[in-house]
Scaffold this active site. Structure first.
Site, PDB file in Angstrom:
ATOM      1  N   HIS A  25      -5.259  -3.439  -3.204  1.00  0.00           N
ATOM      2  CA  HIS A  25      -4.845  -2.429  -4.186  1.00  0.00           C
ATOM      3  C   HIS A  25      -4.735  -3.006  -5.593  1.00  0.00           C
ATOM      4  O   HIS A  25      -4.270  -2.318  -6.504  1.00  0.00           O
ATOM      5  CB  HIS A  25      -3.515  -1.793  -3.768  1.00  0.00           C
ATOM      6  CG  HIS A  25      -3.651  -1.045  -2.479  1.00  0.00           C
ATOM      7  ND1 HIS A  25      -4.173   0.239  -2.412  1.00  0.00           N
ATOM      8  CD2 HIS A  25      -3.390  -1.418  -1.202  1.00  0.00           C
ATOM      9  CE1 HIS A  25      -4.202   0.629  -1.151  1.00  0.00           C
ATOM     10  NE2 HIS A  25      -3.737  -0.353  -0.399  1.00  0.00           N
ATOM     11  N   SER A  37       0.795  -1.234   0.000  1.00  0.00           N
ATOM     12  CA  SER A  37       0.000   0.000   0.000  1.00  0.00           C
ATOM     13  C   SER A  37       0.820   1.274   0.000  1.00  0.00           C
ATOM     14  O   SER A  37       0.357   2.304  -0.484  1.00  0.00           O
ATOM     15  CB  SER A  37      -0.951  -0.003   1.196  1.00  0.00           C
ATOM     16  OG  SER A  37      -0.239  -0.238   2.391  1.00  0.00           O
ATOM     17  N   LYS A  67     -11.457   1.036  -2.080  1.00  0.00           N
ATOM     18  CA  LYS A  67     -10.439   1.525  -3.014  1.00  0.00           C
ATOM     19  C   LYS A  67     -11.016   1.484  -4.430  1.00  0.00           C
ATOM     20  O   LYS A  67     -11.883   2.285  -4.738  1.00  0.00           O
ATOM     21  CB  LYS A  67      -9.157   0.741  -2.810  1.00  0.00           C
ATOM     22  CG  LYS A  67      -8.727   0.832  -1.323  1.00  0.00           C
ATOM     23  CD  LYS A  67      -7.548   0.025  -0.983  1.00  0.00           C
ATOM     24  CE  LYS A  67      -7.425  -0.203   0.528  1.00  0.00           C
ATOM     25  NZ  LYS A  67      -7.535   0.945   1.392  1.00  0.00           N
TER      26      LYS A  67
HETATM   27  C1  LIG Z   1      -3.450  -3.550   1.821  1.00  0.00           C
HETATM   28  C2  LIG Z   1      -4.594  -3.048   2.643  1.00  0.00           C
HETATM   29  N1  LIG Z   1      -5.366  -3.928   3.289  1.00  0.00           N
HETATM   30  C3  LIG Z   1      -6.406  -3.529   4.034  1.00  0.00           C
HETATM   31  C4  LIG Z   1      -6.720  -2.199   4.175  1.00  0.00           C
HETATM   32  C5  LIG Z   1      -7.870  -1.798   5.024  1.00  0.00           C
HETATM   33  O1  LIG Z   1      -9.010  -1.652   4.235  1.00  0.00           O
HETATM   34  P1  LIG Z   1     -10.219  -0.730   4.741  1.00  0.00           P
HETATM   35  O2  LIG Z   1      -9.816   0.669   4.465  1.00  0.00           O
HETATM   36  O3  LIG Z   1     -11.380  -1.206   3.937  1.00  0.00           O
HETATM   37  O4  LIG Z   1     -10.391  -0.993   6.189  1.00  0.00           O
HETATM   38  C6  LIG Z   1      -5.935  -1.243   3.502  1.00  0.00           C
HETATM   39  C7  LIG Z   1      -6.176   0.208   3.539  1.00  0.00           C
HETATM   40  O5  LIG Z   1      -6.865   0.860   4.046  1.00  0.00           O
HETATM   41  C8  LIG Z   1      -4.845  -1.678   2.733  1.00  0.00           C
HETATM   42  O6  LIG Z   1      -4.063  -0.797   2.111  1.00  0.00           O
END
Ligand SMILES: Cc1ncc(COP(=O)(O)O)c(C=O)c1O
Length: 389
Positions: free
Chosen positions: A205, A177, A234
């Site tokens: 992502h 990320s 996203k």
């Molecule tokens: C790789 C990754 N997994 C999980 C999440 C968490 O997702 P959410 O924003 O839906 O809680 C994020 C970012 O927020 C992320 O970048």
């Protein structure tokens, strides 16, 4: 340490965070009569404002209300949840899928559910916080391998064999990320299989952006991890998360994942918007993601031409512009804001110490002219602050 002391300590180290309310969240937005370019958004495909999502969400609210009203295991599991889960399973090529409240809650629930009473979890050092927290919450032993270093993963797996009744789990992001680079998934998959370990891949992502019809990097490689997780805030332009896996693992997750069991089901509006986004991924057969990646490559070339030390390859729409020092990264973001550009300064603990950066995300809301204007602004600020010589 008192709260005030803790806050001044964070400030001194350039680590203080605070909220700033924006009137809008588009890639290009109006603030006080001025146009701003937003390079901090994960709404990669610019779907958050798409009429198909808005119409679906509105219809769901009118028909089903604003809340699911309960946990999925009580009365909060509606036919719209089941329909989205079935569509997500088809899309990702997995047997079944389970929708969670968010991507964070998905990872927080899935890893302890797989781990059971005894586990060892093997994590990439740069895994997302939700994967790390999931590993910590599992109560198992955890081992961190150097970023994308498959030899190190293999060494750790051979150094820490499974004890009687113990589950071993390898966990990685597919696209990281904060760096935007891709994991060597084919190798990790082979290593996990050889070691008899379960593999969890977070495709937050990648889904919608990469792979056949946007089905992600695992689909591109034709590999089936034990669990694929994804946040829908996203590329989906919506909210929520899901885990796709076998029927057996899904049953285990439903029985064990505390963030699934003890939390209200996702509201119908989010379910409907996510389902509409999925429909757009399928309808466009990957063209949305391909167009986005063309823009990301273009922006990468502009920043490299301005002499920023860019990563060698463009694996995703996430482009890190490295600064190093925390205060300098904050100053960089402030100077960009003076030029009406929003781009977040990312500092520890989100990234390792000494690697503070601007995390620039290209989205489909950005035109070629927007990218050129932003690259000019980055170069001007980079020169002023001595990030560029
Ligand atoms: C790789 C990754 N997994 C999980 C999440 C968490 O997702 P959410 O924003 O839906 O809680 C994020 C970012 O927020 C992320 O970048």
């Amino acid at each position: 340490m008192t709260p005030d002391q803790a806050l001044s300590d964070l400030k001194r180290r350039g680590l203080l965070r605070s909220l700033r309310a924006l009137p809008d969240n588009r890639g290009k937005l109006e603030i006080g009569g001025e146009t701003w370019l937003n390079f901090s958004s994960n709404d990669y495909l610019d779907l958050a404002h798409h009429p198909a999502l808005a119409d679906a969400a509105t219809a769901a609210v009118r028909q089903l209300g604003c809340s699911s009203g309960g946990s999925r295991l009580t009365s909060g599991h509606l036919t719209v949840h089941a329909a989205l889960e079935s569509a997500l399973a088809d899309f990702t090529g997995m047997e079944t899928a389970l929708v969670f409240g968010s991507g964070f809650l998905t990872n927080l629930g899935v890893i302890p559910a797989l781990a059971g009473n005894r586990a060892q979890v093997f994590c990439d050092r740069l895994n997302h916080a939700s994967l790390i927290d999931g590993a910590l919450m599992s109560g198992g032993k955890w081992h961190r391998y150097r970023h994308n270093d498959t030899a190190h993963l293999e060494t750790l797996l051979s150094r820490h064999p499974a004890q009687e009744g113990e589950t071993r789990i390898v966990v990685t992001d597919s696209i990281f990320s904060m760096d935007g680079d891709a994991a060597p998934l084919a190798e990790i998959f082979a290593i996990a299989r050889r070691a008899g370990a379960l593999l969890v891949v977070d495709e937050s992502h990648a889904i919608g952006v990469l792979g056949p019809a946007g089905a992600g990097l695992c689909a591109e490689l034709g590999m089936t991890p034990d669990v694929l997780t994804c946040g829908m805030g996203k590329a989906f332009g919506s909210y929520g998360g899901f885990a796709a896996c076998s029927h057996a693992l899904a049953a285990l997750i439903v029985n064990r994942a505390r963030s699934f069991i003890y939390s209200t089901g996702l509201p119908p509006a989010c379910i409907a918007a996510s389902h509409a986004a999925l429909g757009l991924f399928i309808e466009h057969r990957g063209a949305l993601g391909e167009g986005l990646m063309d823009r990301a490559r273009h922006m990468h070339a502009l920043l490299a031409a301005a002499d920023f030390a860019m990563p060698p390859a463009v694996a995703s729409p996430i482009l890190p512009v490295m600064v190093g020092d925390n205060h300098a990264a904050l100053a960089f973001a402030d100077r960009l804001a003076e030029k009406r550009i929003l781009c977040g300064a990312i500092r520890p603990p989100t990234v390792p110490p000494g690697t503070a950066r601007l995390r620039l995300t290209v989205t489909r809301a950005h035109s070629a002219a927007d990218l050129a204007a932003a690259a000019d602004a980055f170069a001007a600020v980079g020169r002023d602050l001595g990030v560029l010589q």
